[in-house]
Design a protein around this motif. Sequence first.
Motif, PDB file in Angstrom:
ATOM      1  N   THR A 151      13.616 -30.240  15.988  1.00 15.85           N
ATOM      2  CA  THR A 151      12.258 -29.929  15.583  1.00 15.85           C
ATOM      3  C   THR A 151      11.295 -31.057  15.952  1.00 15.85           C
ATOM      4  O   THR A 151      10.222 -30.819  16.504  1.00 15.85           O
ATOM      5  CB  THR A 151      12.197 -29.675  14.063  1.00 15.85           C
ATOM      6  OG1 THR A 151      13.142 -28.659  13.729  1.00 15.85           O
ATOM      7  CG2 THR A 151      10.818 -29.221  13.640  1.00 15.85           C
TER       8      THR A 151
ATOM      9  N   GLU B  72       8.275 -30.851  18.827  1.00 13.08           N
ATOM     10  CA  GLU B  72       6.870 -31.088  18.493  1.00 13.08           C
ATOM     11  C   GLU B  72       6.272 -32.163  19.392  1.00 13.08           C
ATOM     12  O   GLU B  72       5.161 -32.021  19.914  1.00 13.08           O
ATOM     13  CB  GLU B  72       6.758 -31.516  17.025  1.00 13.08           C
ATOM     14  CG  GLU B  72       7.038 -30.402  16.022  1.00 13.08           C
ATOM     15  CD  GLU B  72       5.948 -29.344  16.006  1.00 13.08           C
ATOM     16  OE1 GLU B  72       4.778 -29.680  16.314  1.00 13.08           O
ATOM     17  OE2 GLU B  72       6.257 -28.187  15.699  1.00 13.08           O
TER      18      GLU B  72
ATOM     19  N   LYS C 113      23.616 -24.330  18.060  1.00 14.14           N
ATOM     20  CA  LYS C 113      23.146 -25.699  17.801  1.00 14.14           C
ATOM     21  C   LYS C 113      24.218 -26.728  18.148  1.00 14.14           C
ATOM     22  O   LYS C 113      23.910 -27.801  18.680  1.00 14.14           O
ATOM     23  CB  LYS C 113      22.699 -25.830  16.349  1.00 14.14           C
ATOM     24  CG  LYS C 113      21.395 -25.105  16.053  1.00 14.14           C
ATOM     25  CD  LYS C 113      20.801 -25.473  14.719  1.00 14.14           C
ATOM     26  CE  LYS C 113      21.556 -24.887  13.571  1.00 14.14           C
ATOM     27  NZ  LYS C 113      20.882 -25.131  12.269  1.00 14.14           N
TER      28      LYS C 113
ATOM     29  N   ASN D 232      12.789 -19.407  19.115  1.00 14.84           N
ATOM     30  CA  ASN D 232      13.935 -20.302  19.033  1.00 14.84           C
ATOM     31  C   ASN D 232      15.213 -19.503  18.774  1.00 14.84           C
ATOM     32  O   ASN D 232      15.245 -18.626  17.909  1.00 14.84           O
ATOM     33  CB  ASN D 232      13.704 -21.322  17.923  1.00 14.84           C
ATOM     34  CG  ASN D 232      14.841 -22.304  17.785  1.00 14.84           C
ATOM     35  OD1 ASN D 232      15.739 -22.095  16.982  1.00 14.84           O
ATOM     36  ND2 ASN D 232      14.805 -23.359  18.562  1.00 14.84           N
TER      37      ASN D 232
ATOM     38  N   ASN E 247       3.465 -31.081   9.222  1.00 12.32           N
ATOM     39  CA  ASN E 247       3.033 -32.032  10.242  1.00 12.32           C
ATOM     40  C   ASN E 247       2.214 -33.151   9.623  1.00 12.32           C
ATOM     41  O   ASN E 247       2.354 -34.318   9.965  1.00 12.32           O
ATOM     42  CB  ASN E 247       2.179 -31.325  11.303  1.00 12.32           C
ATOM     43  CG  ASN E 247       3.027 -30.663  12.360  1.00 12.32           C
ATOM     44  OD1 ASN E 247       4.058 -31.191  12.724  1.00 12.32           O
ATOM     45  ND2 ASN E 247       2.605 -29.518  12.837  1.00 12.32           N
TER      46      ASN E 247
ATOM     47  N   THR F  79      13.398 -28.133   8.603  1.00  9.77           N
ATOM     48  CA  THR F  79      12.953 -26.832   9.061  1.00  9.77           C
ATOM     49  C   THR F  79      11.747 -27.020   9.965  1.00  9.77           C
ATOM     50  O   THR F  79      11.130 -28.067   9.985  1.00  9.77           O
ATOM     51  CB  THR F  79      12.540 -25.944   7.860  1.00  9.77           C
ATOM     52  OG1 THR F  79      11.570 -26.647   7.074  1.00  9.77           O
ATOM     53  CG2 THR F  79      13.730 -25.637   7.004  1.00  9.77           C
ATOM     54  N   ARG F  80      11.408 -26.021  10.716  1.00  9.66           N
ATOM     55  CA  ARG F  80      10.295 -26.136  11.650  1.00  9.66           C
ATOM     56  C   ARG F  80       9.018 -26.454  10.889  1.00  9.66           C
ATOM     57  O   ARG F  80       8.726 -25.904   9.844  1.00  9.66           O
ATOM     58  CB  ARG F  80      10.120 -24.825  12.437  1.00  9.66           C
ATOM     59  CG  ARG F  80       9.107 -24.980  13.556  1.00  9.66           C
ATOM     60  CD  ARG F  80       9.345 -23.957  14.630  1.00  9.66           C
ATOM     61  NE  ARG F  80      10.678 -24.028  15.157  1.00  9.66           N
ATOM     62  CZ  ARG F  80      11.095 -24.969  15.989  1.00  9.66           C
ATOM     63  NH1 ARG F  80      10.298 -25.924  16.375  1.00  9.66           N
ATOM     64  NH2 ARG F  80      12.330 -24.963  16.421  1.00  9.66           N
TER      65      ARG F  80
ATOM     66  N   THR G 217      19.128 -30.227  13.479  1.00  8.54           N
ATOM     67  CA  THR G 217      17.986 -29.322  13.332  1.00  8.54           C
ATOM     68  C   THR G 217      16.699 -30.124  13.217  1.00  8.54           C
ATOM     69  O   THR G 217      15.683 -29.798  13.832  1.00  8.54           O
ATOM     70  CB  THR G 217      18.162 -28.430  12.091  1.00  8.54           C
ATOM     71  OG1 THR G 217      19.401 -27.739  12.193  1.00  8.54           O
ATOM     72  CG2 THR G 217      17.031 -27.424  11.970  1.00  8.54           C
ATOM     73  N   HIS G 218      16.747 -31.182  12.422  1.00  4.99           N
ATOM     74  CA  HIS G 218      15.591 -32.065  12.273  1.00  4.99           C
ATOM     75  C   HIS G 218      15.255 -32.709  13.618  1.00  4.99           C
ATOM     76  O   HIS G 218      14.091 -32.760  14.023  1.00  4.99           O
ATOM     77  CB  HIS G 218      15.901 -33.137  11.229  1.00  4.99           C
ATOM     78  CG  HIS G 218      14.819 -34.153  11.055  1.00  4.99           C
ATOM     79  ND1 HIS G 218      13.698 -33.921  10.292  1.00  4.99           N
ATOM     80  CD2 HIS G 218      14.690 -35.410  11.548  1.00  4.99           C
ATOM     81  CE1 HIS G 218      12.920 -34.988  10.326  1.00  4.99           C
ATOM     82  NE2 HIS G 218      13.501 -35.910  11.076  1.00  4.99           N
TER      83      HIS G 218
ATOM     84  N   GLU H 162      16.766 -19.681  15.185  1.00  5.32           N
ATOM     85  CA  GLU H 162      15.900 -18.987  14.229  1.00  5.32           C
ATOM     86  C   GLU H 162      15.969 -17.477  14.428  1.00  5.32           C
ATOM     87  O   GLU H 162      15.859 -16.705  13.463  1.00  5.32           O
ATOM     88  CB  GLU H 162      14.462 -19.481  14.374  1.00  5.32           C
ATOM     89  CG  GLU H 162      14.274 -20.905  13.863  1.00  5.32           C
ATOM     90  CD  GLU H 162      12.830 -21.350  13.910  1.00  5.32           C
ATOM     91  OE1 GLU H 162      11.958 -20.525  14.266  1.00  5.32           O
ATOM     92  OE2 GLU H 162      12.571 -22.519  13.593  1.00  5.32           O
TER      93      GLU H 162
ATOM     94  N   LYS I 252      11.423 -23.951  22.482  1.00  3.41           N
ATOM     95  CA  LYS I 252      11.436 -25.241  21.772  1.00  3.41           C
ATOM     96  C   LYS I 252      12.873 -25.747  21.601  1.00  3.41           C
ATOM     97  O   LYS I 252      13.276 -26.198  20.541  1.00  3.41           O
ATOM     98  CB  LYS I 252      10.721 -25.141  20.423  1.00  3.41           C
ATOM     99  CG  LYS I 252       9.231 -24.857  20.562  1.00  3.41           C
ATOM    100  CD  LYS I 252       8.458 -25.127  19.292  1.00  3.41           C
ATOM    101  CE  LYS I 252       6.968 -24.972  19.531  1.00  3.41           C
ATOM    102  NZ  LYS I 252       6.154 -25.335  18.356  1.00  3.41           N
ATOM    103  N   GLU I 253      13.602 -25.654  22.716  1.00  2.00           N
ATOM    104  CA  GLU I 253      14.996 -26.105  22.727  1.00  2.00           C
ATOM    105  C   GLU I 253      15.235 -27.183  23.788  1.00  2.00           C
ATOM    106  O   GLU I 253      16.367 -27.551  24.043  1.00  2.00           O
ATOM    107  CB  GLU I 253      15.920 -24.911  22.989  1.00  2.00           C
ATOM    108  CG  GLU I 253      15.897 -23.890  21.869  1.00  2.00           C
ATOM    109  CD  GLU I 253      16.501 -22.548  22.241  1.00  2.00           C
ATOM    110  OE1 GLU I 253      16.514 -21.654  21.373  1.00  2.00           O
ATOM    111  OE2 GLU I 253      16.949 -22.370  23.399  1.00  2.00           O
TER     112      GLU I 253
END
Length: 637
Positions: A334, A338, A580, A553, A148, A141-142, A330-331, A556, A374-375
């Motif tokens: 993310t 980042e 996705k 996103n 972090n 997940t984000r 998804t991981h 999301e 963030k894609e």
Amino acid sequence: MKNTIAERIADFIKMYPPFDNLPYNELYKLAEETRVIYLDKDETLYTQGKPPKEHFFIVNQGAIRIYRQEGEKTIEVEMCDEGDVLGLRPLIVNENYTLNAKAYEESIVYAIPIQNFNKQFENNSEVSKYLITRFASNSATRFSQEDNERIFADYKRTTNTDYFSSKISNLMTTAVCCNHKSTVQEAASIMSENKISSIFVLKKDKPAGVITNKDLLHKIATGKFTIDQNVKKIMSSPVISASPDISIAEAQIIMLKNKIGNVCVTKDGTPESKLLGMLTQQDIVASLSNNPAILLKQISRARTIPRLRDLRQQLNDLLTRFINQHISFTHTLTVVAELNETINQKAVEISIKELNKIPPVRFAFFALGSQGRKEQLVPTDQDNGIIFEDVPDDKLESIRAFFIELATVINKNLHSIGYEYCPAEMMASNPKWCLSKKEWEVQFKDWIFNPTEKNILLSAIFFDFNFVYGDKELVNDMTAIVHESTDDNNRFFMFMAKDALKSPSPLGFFRQFLVDQDGAHKDQFNIKQRALMPLIDAARILTLQHNLQGINNTAERYYKLRELEPQNAEIYEACAYAFKALLKFKTKNGLATLGEDDGKFIKLENLTKSDKVKLRRCFKPIKSIQEVITIRFQPTL
């Protein structure tokens, strides 16, 4: 006599990691012990909180939805389809399932016995590398700030390590310990202070036992023992130990065999000698090349644009490895988002130092489009802007001139890193997109209250913005302006809906893909324009209608819409999955054609029959969501 079912299973799994480089005769033996599971739609494969089964799974046909339940809240994690492995981590670390797995549609899954798998392949280097990566990829997940700190930990080792020859003495860290006479409460306090999940119990410098969070949960929280009792009551003994002279690969096998997350390093490799340190799974992962934690630290330490360019290339390598090893998409999305954002932040920071001038007023640099959502995985062209605080009219142009000068340096440096200049000049160095707070307010209101075709196009681009560097409050103020102006603005929504419907279903007559008819990409399928953008546009307008802030996103957005509109939950869930899956197609194509484009143009002759079936399955939700848009906003087409 050959077993035809086993042959079919072996022929299938040999195409996917970690089986793809293994001897066929060994795969066949494993396939003979593998069960075939048929699942109806919404049938459960495994359940969060339950003990792991003796099998892990690989999807043969259909799709398996992976999600986590937190009270009444459902958190989507991944949609696994053909070739994806699931249910492996709980078996490796000997823990209960932390996620739910349920059939999204009618599916066929192969259940592979972990015991047979370990026996046959425990000493295979390719399998070991795969398991390390799977072990590390646990957050899908984000990331919150806490995530972090956990995932991008401040690892000490930042050089590449040879997995098979490097000794663990070069990698081990100091072990946190307590005395064998300590109470459980004292040990737990040390664990809490050091923010660790396990502690070694020492007796005369030798490891007498180990206490983990699980011990505290199952032995103390349940009331079996009290916190004032001696640590001996709850510690596990003897500890699993290793010599400092063994290789990282050998230490990894020890952990996998014993289903533990760390190993105790002692002078002679036994619990009867002095404790020297410890080695964790995370230490091993951090020691390998192309690790997110290492990349994040290196990006933060970068001092030049050429260094950032090198690190952006390493990020491409990391992305390629994650895709090839079927790490949760998804991981992957993310992690890359980042790191990509951090590269952009660092580029702005270096550019300010390069300009050697102090910004005269508060400002913020923000990203638009795919990066704003963030894609962005494979580097594309730049889309960005600058907002600065309001100043007196007589100073406005001189202040703007400063920020245009700064933005020119930023855009040049981003181009050097690998982000192409935007052909339409949607960049902060363009005076149109370097505005004061008041000017941005006027600009957004003009787009919203005068919804011409051009204004709708620009608003679609600029509504997906994300803070990168500077004063975040200024970007938050822009968000507030957008939502205040669009609240119950039916006329604007009608025009946005018309724009969102301009790309119909990607399939034509006889279910053929609609391709470009001329130009440089003649007969190629534009997956971005024909498949991704309809889903992106629909998600944007629906979240604006609900006045949802802080969710850019696309996937999301659909998950949040599913919560708000349970009557359309199935459609929104299908849209999130399709988006996705389509983005993954585009990313894989972009990595294969790196340097040509970002992967949006697909040569249909390069697709397998299976790929075409998957794509067509992803197109179904496009028609459904466009019907929702049509009924709700009744645009005049």
